[in-house]
Design a protein around this motif. Sequence first.
Motif, mmCIF file in Angstrom:
data_model
loop_
_atom_site.group_PDB
_atom_site.id
_atom_site.type_symbol
_atom_site.label_atom_id
_atom_site.label_comp_id
_atom_site.label_asym_id
_atom_site.label_seq_id
_atom_site.Cartn_x
_atom_site.Cartn_y
_atom_site.Cartn_z
ATOM 1 N N ILE A 112 5.723 21.033 40.645
ATOM 2 C CA ILE A 112 6.047 21.427 39.209
ATOM 3 C C ILE A 112 5.896 22.537 38.733
ATOM 4 N N ALA A 113 4.757 23.109 39.487
ATOM 5 C CA ALA A 113 4.288 24.734 39.091
ATOM 6 C C ALA A 113 5.540 25.462 39.319
ATOM 7 N N ALA A 114 6.602 25.276 40.083
ATOM 8 C CA ALA A 114 7.521 26.180 40.515
ATOM 9 C C ALA A 114 9.043 25.810 39.698
ATOM 10 N N GLN A 115 8.894 24.795 38.653
ATOM 11 C CA GLN A 115 10.109 24.423 38.000
ATOM 12 C C GLN A 115 9.911 24.829 36.380
ATOM 13 N N SER A 116 10.890 24.757 35.653
ATOM 14 C CA SER A 116 10.964 25.315 34.171
ATOM 15 C C SER A 116 11.330 24.527 33.464
ATOM 16 N N LYS A 117 11.144 22.912 33.573
ATOM 17 C CA LYS A 117 11.576 21.961 32.681
ATOM 18 C C LYS A 117 10.259 21.378 32.125
ATOM 19 N N GLN A 118 9.327 21.288 32.653
ATOM 20 C CA GLN A 118 8.128 20.167 32.657
ATOM 21 C C GLN A 118 6.874 21.057 32.543
ATOM 22 N N ALA A 119 5.929 20.635 31.456
ATOM 23 C CA ALA A 119 4.356 21.319 31.475
ATOM 24 C C ALA A 119 3.600 19.978 31.709
ATOM 25 N N VAL A 120 2.609 20.384 32.682
ATOM 26 C CA VAL A 120 1.605 19.265 33.019
ATOM 27 C C VAL A 120 0.341 19.840 32.565
ATOM 28 N N VAL A 121 -0.474 19.384 31.636
ATOM 29 C CA VAL A 121 -2.001 19.717 31.545
ATOM 30 C C VAL A 121 -2.825 18.810 31.963
ATOM 31 N N VAL A 122 -3.696 19.554 32.650
ATOM 32 C CA VAL A 122 -4.714 18.934 33.699
ATOM 33 C C VAL A 122 -6.284 19.128 33.133
ATOM 34 N N ALA A 123 -6.853 18.087 32.332
ATOM 35 C CA ALA A 123 -8.304 18.270 31.928
ATOM 36 C C ALA A 123 -9.127 17.917 33.333
ATOM 37 N N SER A 124 -9.954 19.111 33.560
ATOM 38 C CA SER A 124 -10.851 18.604 34.803
ATOM 39 C C SER A 124 -11.830 19.429 34.455
ATOM 40 N N ALA A 125 -13.186 18.983 35.053
ATOM 41 C CA ALA A 125 -14.501 19.497 35.005
ATOM 42 C C ALA A 125 -14.584 20.383 36.342
ATOM 43 N N ALA A 126 -13.492 20.527 36.979
ATOM 44 C CA ALA A 126 -13.640 21.297 38.477
ATOM 45 C C ALA A 126 -12.570 22.358 38.110
ATOM 46 N N ARG A 127 -12.815 23.447 38.657
ATOM 47 C CA ARG A 127 -11.680 24.629 38.948
ATOM 48 C C ARG A 127 -10.459 24.021 40.067
ATOM 49 N N ILE A 128 -9.469 24.257 39.809
ATOM 50 C CA ILE A 128 -8.306 23.916 40.497
ATOM 51 C C ILE A 128 -7.788 25.252 41.259
ATOM 52 N N ASP A 129 -7.843 25.297 42.789
ATOM 53 C CA ASP A 129 -7.499 26.720 43.360
ATOM 54 C C ASP A 129 -6.228 26.304 44.453
ATOM 55 N N THR A 130 -6.063 24.973 44.412
ATOM 56 C CA THR A 130 -4.854 24.471 45.337
ATOM 57 C C THR A 130 -3.375 24.308 44.635
ATOM 58 N N VAL A 131 -3.451 24.690 43.483
ATOM 59 C CA VAL A 131 -2.131 24.485 42.693
ATOM 60 C C VAL A 131 -1.964 25.840 42.071
ATOM 61 N N PRO A 132 -0.748 26.551 41.819
ATOM 62 C CA PRO A 132 -0.414 27.741 41.068
ATOM 63 C C PRO A 132 -0.456 27.491 39.612
ATOM 64 N N LEU A 133 -1.468 27.959 39.044
ATOM 65 C CA LEU A 133 -1.604 27.515 37.419
ATOM 66 C C LEU A 133 -0.747 28.675 36.706
ATOM 67 N N ALA A 134 -0.062 27.830 35.693
ATOM 68 C CA ALA A 134 0.526 28.896 34.750
ATOM 69 C C ALA A 134 -0.697 29.472 33.929
ATOM 70 N N ALA A 135 -1.612 28.721 33.365
ATOM 71 C CA ALA A 135 -2.716 29.222 32.536
ATOM 72 C C ALA A 135 -3.958 28.290 32.588
ATOM 73 N N THR A 136 -5.329 28.981 32.397
ATOM 74 C CA THR A 136 -6.335 28.027 32.021
ATOM 75 C C THR A 136 -7.022 28.244 30.738
ATOM 76 N N ILE A 137 -7.129 27.155 30.255
ATOM 77 C CA ILE A 137 -7.972 26.905 28.806
ATOM 78 C C ILE A 137 -9.321 26.724 29.171
ATOM 79 N N GLU A 138 -10.306 27.319 28.694
ATOM 80 C CA GLU A 138 -11.440 26.895 28.972
ATOM 81 C C GLU A 138 -12.312 26.552 27.757
ATOM 82 N N LEU A 139 -13.044 25.370 27.919
ATOM 83 C CA LEU A 139 -13.465 24.915 26.709
ATOM 84 C C LEU A 139 -15.183 25.123 26.951
ATOM 85 N N PRO A 140 -15.935 25.206 25.913
ATOM 86 C CA PRO A 140 -15.485 25.166 24.591
ATOM 87 C C PRO A 140 -14.707 26.428 24.406
ATOM 88 N N LEU A 141 -14.038 26.390 23.365
ATOM 89 C CA LEU A 141 -13.242 27.837 23.105
ATOM 90 C C LEU A 141 -13.977 28.878 22.561
#
Length: 212
Positions: A182-211
């Motif tokens: 999905i990270a390599a395509q241009s039609k869909q956005a996936v937002v993953v909420a996680s308490a762990a960092r993700i280093d196994t998937v190319p991320l488009a962006a990281t939003i860190e809470l609290p903002l």
Amino acid sequence: MNPSSPALLRIDALRFAYPDQPALVSGWNASIGPGVTLLYGDTGTGKSALLNVIAGALPASAGRLTVAGTSLDAAPEAYRRQVFFVAPETDRFDQLSARECTASLAEGDAGFDQAKWQAIADGFSLAPHLDKKMFMLSTGSKRKVWMAAGLASGRPLVLLDEPTAGLDMPSTRCLWATLSEIAAQSKQAVVVASAARIDTVPLAATIELPLR
């Protein structure tokens, strides 16, 4: 986000607070394009609440949400049809089989990819569970059913809340591989909420809470 990529999710001046509680976000602006975006934060920072707000399941105190050009304010039902989200704690599918649950989640989704769903279901080892009632499944297996439906959906925005919770290692590898596609395509956005960092998937962006 690549500046040339269209925003699939626009968040404008969003404010959300539970009654008599400090705001989780206030004046939040974001533009989320195709690929995988990580919504990162410790337990209690409001990740699940914000996914519910973005899904249109919880009302924002102020601001505007727009997915693929459809505003939640102006066309709430059309907006919700653009978003895939299942709250992990839900019991509304308990009396359905996993196969029936998938059909219910895919109903009206013209872009649902049956072949992709089958590949993900196989990667999640769901075959023995598809005709069992959802209440009979483990927490991890329920998540697999919901995620297989979401990741095979044609919806512009897919929201996943702590997707690896309760997953075995082969299923986790299947999840990362699917998100990497999905990270390599241009039609869909996936937002993953996680308490762990993700280093196994190319991320488009990281939003860190609290903002901040």
